[in-house]
Design a protein around this motif. Sequence first.
Motif, PDB file in Angstrom:
ATOM      1  N   THR A 122      35.082  66.446  70.881  1.00  0.00           N
ATOM      2  CA  THR A 122      34.070  66.503  69.809  1.00  0.00           C
ATOM      3  C   THR A 122      33.434  65.149  69.517  1.00  0.00           C
ATOM      4  O   THR A 122      32.375  65.075  68.894  1.00  0.00           O
ATOM      5  N   ASP A 123      34.078  64.067  69.969  1.00  0.00           N
ATOM      6  CA  ASP A 123      33.567  62.727  69.664  1.00  0.00           C
ATOM      7  C   ASP A 123      33.657  61.861  70.913  1.00  0.00           C
ATOM      8  O   ASP A 123      34.702  61.818  71.577  1.00  0.00           O
ATOM      9  N   PHE A 124      32.548  61.159  71.229  1.00  0.00           N
ATOM     10  CA  PHE A 124      32.552  60.278  72.397  1.00  0.00           C
ATOM     11  C   PHE A 124      32.816  58.851  71.943  1.00  0.00           C
ATOM     12  O   PHE A 124      32.059  58.288  71.153  1.00  0.00           O
ATOM     13  N   HIS A 125      33.883  58.280  72.486  1.00  0.00           N
ATOM     14  CA  HIS A 125      34.285  56.922  72.123  1.00  0.00           C
ATOM     15  C   HIS A 125      33.650  55.941  73.099  1.00  0.00           C
ATOM     16  O   HIS A 125      33.867  56.033  74.314  1.00  0.00           O
ATOM     17  N   THR A 126      32.879  54.990  72.587  1.00  0.00           N
ATOM     18  CA  THR A 126      32.068  54.108  73.429  1.00  0.00           C
ATOM     19  C   THR A 126      32.801  52.874  73.940  1.00  0.00           C
ATOM     20  O   THR A 126      32.203  52.028  74.610  1.00  0.00           O
ATOM     21  N   GLY A 127      34.078  52.759  73.616  1.00  0.00           N
ATOM     22  CA  GLY A 127      34.858  51.609  74.086  1.00  0.00           C
ATOM     23  C   GLY A 127      36.319  51.969  74.132  1.00  0.00           C
ATOM     24  O   GLY A 127      36.688  53.151  74.200  1.00  0.00           O
ATOM     25  N   ILE A 128      37.188  50.967  74.129  1.00  0.00           N
ATOM     26  CA  ILE A 128      38.629  51.205  74.049  1.00  0.00           C
ATOM     27  C   ILE A 128      39.170  50.520  72.801  1.00  0.00           C
ATOM     28  O   ILE A 128      38.669  49.475  72.390  1.00  0.00           O
ATOM     29  N   ASP A 129      40.188  51.128  72.198  1.00  0.00           N
ATOM     30  CA  ASP A 129      40.831  50.550  71.017  1.00  0.00           C
ATOM     31  C   ASP A 129      42.173  49.958  71.421  1.00  0.00           C
ATOM     32  O   ASP A 129      43.032  50.658  71.988  1.00  0.00           O
ATOM     33  N   ILE A 130      42.350  48.684  71.126  1.00  0.00           N
ATOM     34  CA  ILE A 130      43.587  47.975  71.470  1.00  0.00           C
ATOM     35  C   ILE A 130      44.370  47.743  70.186  1.00  0.00           C
ATOM     36  O   ILE A 130      43.855  47.136  69.233  1.00  0.00           O
ATOM     37  N   ALA A 131      45.620  48.204  70.139  1.00  0.00           N
ATOM     38  CA  ALA A 131      46.380  48.103  68.894  1.00  0.00           C
ATOM     39  C   ALA A 131      47.878  48.083  69.173  1.00  0.00           C
ATOM     40  O   ALA A 131      48.328  47.610  70.216  1.00  0.00           O
ATOM     41  N   ARG A 132      48.638  48.610  68.206  1.00  0.00           N
ATOM     42  CA  ARG A 132      50.095  48.705  68.257  1.00  0.00           C
ATOM     43  C   ARG A 132      50.766  47.342  68.115  1.00  0.00           C
ATOM     44  O   ARG A 132      50.127  46.316  67.923  1.00  0.00           O
ATOM     45  N   LEU A 133      52.088  47.355  68.258  1.00  0.00           N
ATOM     46  CA  LEU A 133      52.884  46.144  68.154  1.00  0.00           C
ATOM     47  C   LEU A 133      53.044  45.523  69.531  1.00  0.00           C
ATOM     48  O   LEU A 133      52.988  46.212  70.550  1.00  0.00           O
ATOM     49  N   ASN A 134      53.301  44.208  69.555  1.00  0.00           N
ATOM     50  CA  ASN A 134      53.558  43.570  70.846  1.00  0.00           C
ATOM     51  C   ASN A 134      55.049  43.666  71.173  1.00  0.00           C
ATOM     52  O   ASN A 134      55.827  44.302  70.462  1.00  0.00           O
ATOM     53  N   ALA A 135      55.470  43.011  72.268  1.00  0.00           N
ATOM     54  CA  ALA A 135      56.862  43.106  72.717  1.00  0.00           C
ATOM     55  C   ALA A 135      57.845  42.560  71.684  1.00  0.00           C
ATOM     56  O   ALA A 135      59.017  42.940  71.661  1.00  0.00           O
TER      57      ALA A 135
END
Length: 395
Positions: free
Chosen positions: A283-296
């Motif tokens: 339903t939605d086109f994402h025009t990029g990538i999302d970088i998140a979360r915790l690191n190591a």
Amino acid sequence: MSKQKLLSLLLAGIMAASLLCVSGAAADDADEYQDELDALSDQYEQLEAQQKAINEQINQAKTEKDKYLLQKKELDNQIYSVRQQISVLSDKITLLEGHLAEKEEELLEQTEEIEENYELLKKRLRAMYKAGNASVLGLVLGAEDFSDFLTRSKVASRVAQHDQELIEEMQVKLAEIQDTKDSIEADKIDLEGTKSQQDAKRVQLAGQLADTQDQIQDIEALEQDYLANKAAIDKQMEEVQAEVDAIYAKIKSEGEYEGGIMLWPVEGYETVTSDYGWRFGGTDFHTGIDIARLNAKGEGIYGKPIRAAADGTVAFTQTTFTPGRGYGIYLIIDHGGGISTLYGHTCGLNVKLGDKVKRGQTIAFVGSTGWSTGPHLHFEVRVNGAYTSPWPYLQ
């Protein structure tokens, strides 16, 4: 009556008269200074009102889950507002300290001038006393009190013109000295209060930043928000993309692209929470990538440095944002050959429009401004203004 008493009476009269004298130029300067202070105070109060409105919205949430999601969504807005408040208070402190320094210097000059004139007046009075000037001496001895001395209508005619001018000048200077002292005292009180406000805001900011450490982008919440408000969000997205297209239409790419494989924009954070392409059930086109979360190390991504993916020129910057709308605070870098990168939802930029940047240079910091449910970087690659999958440029 002794000469000392005569001098004291005349000087006391001058001091009392000085309270009625006001310098027009000084009043104008004071008005301008007060206008600047009022403007900064108004900015601060507006930001405080924004924070209160956000808190009220969160408190009105019907369920704990809704409250939690709103807190995640609005935290960066609150942090941004507090940072702006700290900045406004810094400007106010600078203004107050500058005005205080000017007034202290002015007081020193005024004091030196009044002392010089007072010495001249004493010499004149001594000369008049030795010469037996009965009219002036009678004026002083005949006065019942200082008020009587000041209000006698024929003072000007009984004192030589030169002495009268000297007295009038001292009256003005003494009034200016009192005004300066009052201004210095007011500045000191205001400065102390402003610094206390700033200290409190810094403590508040530190607490808010600590709250972001375990936050991650909530894609499920983002999808729920989208599906629940699809029509309104789709319309908003169309408007945002139209704005971005207009921005890209004005960007003139310079030179050829020689960047090779692009650098991953957030070192140590490799989890992609939302990929390029269709999402939310198509339903939605994402025009990029999302970088998140915790690191190591288990550290949150909020506030982490964002690196330029390749050499280039800062072609566009957006330093303000509307909560819940678009990319928030973001920038675009032109890398030549029509290739550009966009970095969205930042909490602040580290470069300005027109800057030449190098691959790996810190250009901004990860935030959650705009339409977001947690700290992350939205990263786009565009070719001649048209978005494309960033993966071929990153692998």
